[in-house]
Scaffold this active site. Sequence first.
Site, PDB file in Angstrom:
ATOM      1  CD  GLU A 375     -10.918   1.727   2.029  1.00 41.98           C
ATOM      2  OE1 GLU A 375     -10.833   0.597   2.237  1.00 41.98           O
ATOM      3  OE2 GLU A 375     -10.760   2.651   1.950  1.00 41.98           O
TER       4      GLU A 375
HETATM    5  C1  BMA Z   1      -9.823   4.216   5.206  1.00 43.52           C
HETATM    6  C2  BMA Z   1     -11.303   4.947   5.346  1.00 43.52           C
HETATM    7  C3  BMA Z   1     -11.201   3.766   6.824  1.00 43.52           C
HETATM    8  C4  BMA Z   1     -10.345   3.551   7.542  1.00 43.52           C
HETATM    9  C5  BMA Z   1      -9.069   4.466   6.957  1.00 43.52           C
HETATM   10  C6  BMA Z   1      -8.037   4.406   7.572  1.00 43.52           C
HETATM   11  O1  BMA Z   1      -9.789   3.129   3.704  1.00 43.52           O
HETATM   12  O2  BMA Z   1     -12.554   4.531   4.836  1.00 43.52           O
HETATM   13  O3  BMA Z   1     -11.872   2.360   6.622  1.00 43.52           O
HETATM   14  O4  BMA Z   1     -10.357   4.032   8.441  1.00 43.52           O
HETATM   15  O5  BMA Z   1      -8.590   4.494   5.851  1.00 43.52           O
HETATM   16  O6  BMA Z   1      -7.252   3.651   7.840  1.00 43.52           O
END
Ligand code: BMA
Length: 713
Positions: A375
Amino acid sequence: DDPFFGDNENAALALMDHDYEYSLVFDVSQRLLDSERIYLRMEGLDTLADGWLNGNKLLEADNMHRCWEVETKGLLRLKDNSLLIVFHSPTRYIADAYRADPDYGGASDALNGFVYLRKAHYMLGWDWGARLPDCGIWRDVSLLGVCKGRIGNVLVRQRHQDGKVELSIKATLTDVTTENIHVEASLITPQGEALPVGDSVLLDNPELWWPNGYGAQPLYTVNVALLDADGHTLDQWRRNIGLRTMTVQNQKDEWGQSFCYEVNGVSIFAMGADYIPEDNLLSRVTPERTRALLESAKLANFNTVRVWGGGYYPSDSFYDDCDELGLLVWQDFMFACGEYKLTPEFERTICAEIRDNVLRLRHHPSLGLWCGNNENEMFEATGRGLNTYTKKYEYIRLFEDIIPQIVHTYSPDTFYWPSSPSSGGKFDCPNDESRGDVHYWDVWHGGKPFTAYRNFLFRFVSEFGFQAYPHPKTLEAVTSVQERDPFSYEMEKHQRNGQANGKILMSVAQMYPYPKDLNSLCYTSQILQADAMRYGVEHWRRNRGRCMGAIYWQLNDCWPVISWSSIDYFGRWKALHYAAKRFFAPLLLSCKEEGELTQMQSVNDQLAQPVENRFQLCISNETMEEKECTVCWSLRDASSNRLMEEQTKLTVSPLCSQWLPEKKLPDMDRRRQYIAYQLQVDHQIVSQGSVIMTRPKHFLFLDPKLTAAVSND
Ligand code: BMA
């Protein structure tokens, strides 16, 4: 005290403001002392460590993800050697770094400054993780005596042509002090037959390795030995490999740009979940525990796991298990939700880290792809970070230049993807529906109902999730008796996603009656989670071809917590994991129903048109065989009496999804009747389910008058 209980986390975290010492007194053999070179090899130091051997400073380590090897020749003696390793406080370090430069940030649940330390980020807090950094020696330490030379690494490459496989094996030697050494390689087939290998070997009848659901996972063993002139073995390298081609299709097409695993020329619909570290206390992660978790993944018909970038690179046994179980690994490098300052020291340490892990893992047949980070590219698009030219430059340098170059050099046959999600990089709409992989969080973080999944035809969903409470026993293990309320202090310490309790309750309100106690809230939330994920996965599988992957967030937990996982910290399956076994079944019959859920918000809506009851069944065949299918559906009353029934026979081609004609049921009584459906192959039911046309809270379920008793007889 148990750091997972109540709020003990706070006291445990405070302990990490101190430094700690490990010391050991040990003897060595004369044979070791006589070696030409002697290395102290440390496969995992977490994280800021200074080392001394017999009073001589050996080491200043700053990265838990890499391996450290230091020369000790001349420093060792036969008896009473003393090794001292001092671990410096990680929490003080990141606090200082953050104070010095608060400009580089990241996920707000983690302690400020986490991006400055090459330590698994989740340890410093996440939206499912406590702030419980471990510290210490977390992988093996050994002394290596080297004479004449040793094997640095071995690259095994495969060329598949006309049903044959040519295998080439190239060993790189180091510390060579004589010309009178040579390498001998051999290959052991799955049947145990040993074949000598020169620089390469041609296999006429190769047994191919397949992901789970597509075929078997035969493993060949590559044995490389370094011998001296007298035939004494100086060093050895032995690993299992699998014969397969493995790439990712990523080409322009009628819908945008494809994203799809291709194994042995076959397009794979990736099914699985995101894997996070299994514990905050690393010494508790045993190979047996990991094996059990991965077996649960296979039991639920997974063919893929994504190793998420905010943890650490798993142990060798993790990948050995994935090789054996047929689980393709999407491997993130360990960068997540953050901005990284690219100083020369940082570049040096991450280059060593990437090289170490690529060399360690590249031979595994389960290795599906390398991915730069989790991300980070999306941070820019969503305005959460990377908002200066310097930061953008540092991002591009790191994930689109430095890291892919190392991958290209050492793992030339494995696909590299800059980030998850991404459309290929350069901040070009990383979360684009029509290109690359997508993290779709509008349902959870965006508060949309889970019916929204059907509005999108992503190419490959690598994250989407829905929280549920774990089994009450799991909560009981970490909370006091008087705190068993979802909003109590101790329970909120075990819910790390800001508004999540409210979201769970809101979803319950949309779909189910008011839960009578905590147990029924846990139960209801699990049914909701299972339904939400099923709703998405079935839709994407019905659109096989355009969409080629559904990886839900998340497989497991690192402590007992309320989260998106389908298996909790203690290994208890939530309802979702049972549901996954069904919705990831190689042969799936699913039903796209259209009723009140998709056509009206509330019972008091003024609708332009009345709700139309209709449904369409679809078979998703993820096997490599054509299937002769019998599909039966029936309209039933709440007592399961059949009111209407239909049977269809059809042949479904391999690796495709096939719709049946749409059906309308204008006279269906939505509160008292439901649709049941079944798929039979060779008179066996292989997939089945049921749908209602109203929300579960409005359906007039009958009391089935079930009772259960447990006895010890
Ligand atoms: C995503 C993951 C984590 C996170 C999850 C829940 O984007 O990559 O960073 O824990 O969402 O929010």
